[in-house]
Design a protein around this motif. Structure first.
Motif, short mmCIF file in Angstrom:
data_model
loop_
_atom_site.label_atom_id
_atom_site.label_comp_id
_atom_site.label_asym_id
_atom_site.label_seq_id
_atom_site.Cartn_x
_atom_site.Cartn_y
_atom_site.Cartn_z
N TRP A 27 -67.35 -9.10 -0.23
CA TRP A 27 -66.10 -9.65 0.07
C TRP A 27 -65.31 -8.79 0.73
CZ3 TRP A 27 -66.04 -14.70 -2.18
CH2 TRP A 27 -66.84 -15.04 -2.96
N VAL A 28 -64.80 -8.88 2.00
CA VAL A 28 -64.13 -8.01 2.92
C VAL A 28 -62.61 -8.65 2.89
CG1 VAL A 28 -64.18 -6.93 5.04
CG2 VAL A 28 -66.44 -7.96 4.09
N LYS A 123 -66.97 -5.34 -2.83
CA LYS A 123 -65.84 -5.69 -2.07
C LYS A 123 -65.22 -4.48 -1.29
CE LYS A 123 -65.46 -7.78 -6.49
NZ LYS A 123 -65.71 -7.12 -7.91
N LEU A 124 -64.89 -4.76 -0.08
CA LEU A 124 -64.45 -3.65 0.91
C LEU A 124 -63.23 -4.12 1.60
CD1 LEU A 124 -68.08 -3.60 2.44
CD2 LEU A 124 -67.10 -1.68 1.25
N ASP A 149 -65.21 0.78 -0.72
CA ASP A 149 -64.85 1.65 0.42
C ASP A 149 -63.85 0.84 1.03
OD1 ASP A 149 -64.92 4.00 1.82
OD2 ASP A 149 -66.84 3.75 2.68
N VAL A 150 -63.19 1.63 2.18
CA VAL A 150 -62.30 1.41 3.17
C VAL A 150 -63.12 1.72 4.52
CG1 VAL A 150 -59.90 1.60 4.24
CG2 VAL A 150 -60.31 1.84 1.60
N SER A 181 -71.29 -13.17 3.63
CA SER A 181 -70.14 -12.45 3.37
C SER A 181 -69.06 -13.26 3.85
CB SER A 181 -69.90 -10.98 4.33
OG SER A 181 -70.00 -11.24 5.53
N ALA A 182 -68.02 -12.76 3.20
CA ALA A 182 -66.54 -13.62 3.51
C ALA A 182 -65.47 -12.46 3.96
CB ALA A 182 -66.09 -14.41 2.36
N LEU A 183 -64.51 -13.01 4.90
CA LEU A 183 -63.40 -12.05 5.43
C LEU A 183 -62.31 -12.87 5.16
CD1 LEU A 183 -62.23 -9.51 6.75
CD2 LEU A 183 -62.68 -10.74 8.94
#
Length: 248
Positions: A27-28, A123-124, A149-150, A181-183
């Protein structure tokens, strides 16, 4: 076929062809104007600091500096990129200056934190801002500990979204499968490449127009590269994303 779903008094948009969340394990989230609401007054402060930087760099008055800043933004995508190309400025100094803001206006978001915590998988944060800015804001929201992380503008080699190379660099560095993934992002054009790469895309828009942002930055654009639209991120995660992601 277009469908609309009420989510805690807000509206979410999707189509019969929209990519869902059952397959997602990463999850971004964008940071600015995505993870916090407009009334947090974060972006107006950053925007004002950028104008001040341009004023000091070129010796301009406020109105002229603002006009030049917006010209840079529309031509280069970010003022930082413009100033690096045009004047070779130190990007780290610029970011430290731009993000030197008052964080007391940011409220703890318990509902958002609870929803993000329940998302299954990684999660990012993917931002055109700095790591320090992202961590400061996320900490005030009470959600920082939920993120692995970032990926900031420095990690992107100071090449901002929506450049394709930035997303490819992010995916490669963090070993993210775009098909799983999802943004979540607040600017529609920043979702074109991610959707093309295979990511599920969610456009986060303000519930009411934000006077501190340009119109195109907050439009609920209904285009093929946008799978979902919401004006209530926490509500959307709770009502729409989590039931599918958790197989409920």
């Amino acid at each position: 076929m277009t469908s609309f779903l009420a989510v805690q008094g807000k509206t979410s948009f999707g189509t019969s062809d929209s990519r869902g969340f059952g397959r997602v394990d990463t999850w971004v989230f964008d940071l600015d104007n995505t993870l916090y609401p407009s009334d947090a007054m974060v972006w107006p402060q950053v925007d004002e600091r950028i104008t001040l930087y341009v004023m000091q760099l070129y010796g301009l008055d406020g109105i002229s500096a603002r006009a030049l800043q917006k010209h840079f933004y529309h031509r280069y995508g970010t003022t930082l990129k413009a100033l690096m190309v045009e004047d070779g400025i130190d990007p780290h100094h610029f970011l430290d200056f731009a993000h030197d803001i008052d964080h007391s206006t940011i409220r703890l978001d318990v509902a958002l934190g609870a929803a993000i915590e329940r998302l299954p998988g990684r999660k990012l944060i993917l931002t055109n801002g700095s790591r320090r800015h992202a961590e400061n804001v996320a900490a005030k929201l009470g959600i920082l500990d939920h993120f692995e992380d970032v990926f900031d503008i420095a990690a992107a080699g100071f090449v901002p979204k929506p450049e394709r190379s930035t997303y490819e660099r992010f995916l490669g560095l963090h070993t993210v499968d775009p098909m799983r993934s999802a943004l979540f992002e607040d600017i529609a054009r920043n979702l074109v490449v991610p959707h093309d790469l295979g990511m599920a895309t969610v456009l986060v828009v303000p519930p009411v127009p934000d006077p501190f942002r340009e119109r195109f930055e907050q439009e609920a654009v209904q285009e093929p590269h946008i799978d979902h639209i919401t004006s209530d991120l926490a509500g959307f995660l709770e009502a729409c994303v989590l039931p599918e992601a958790l197989g409920q």
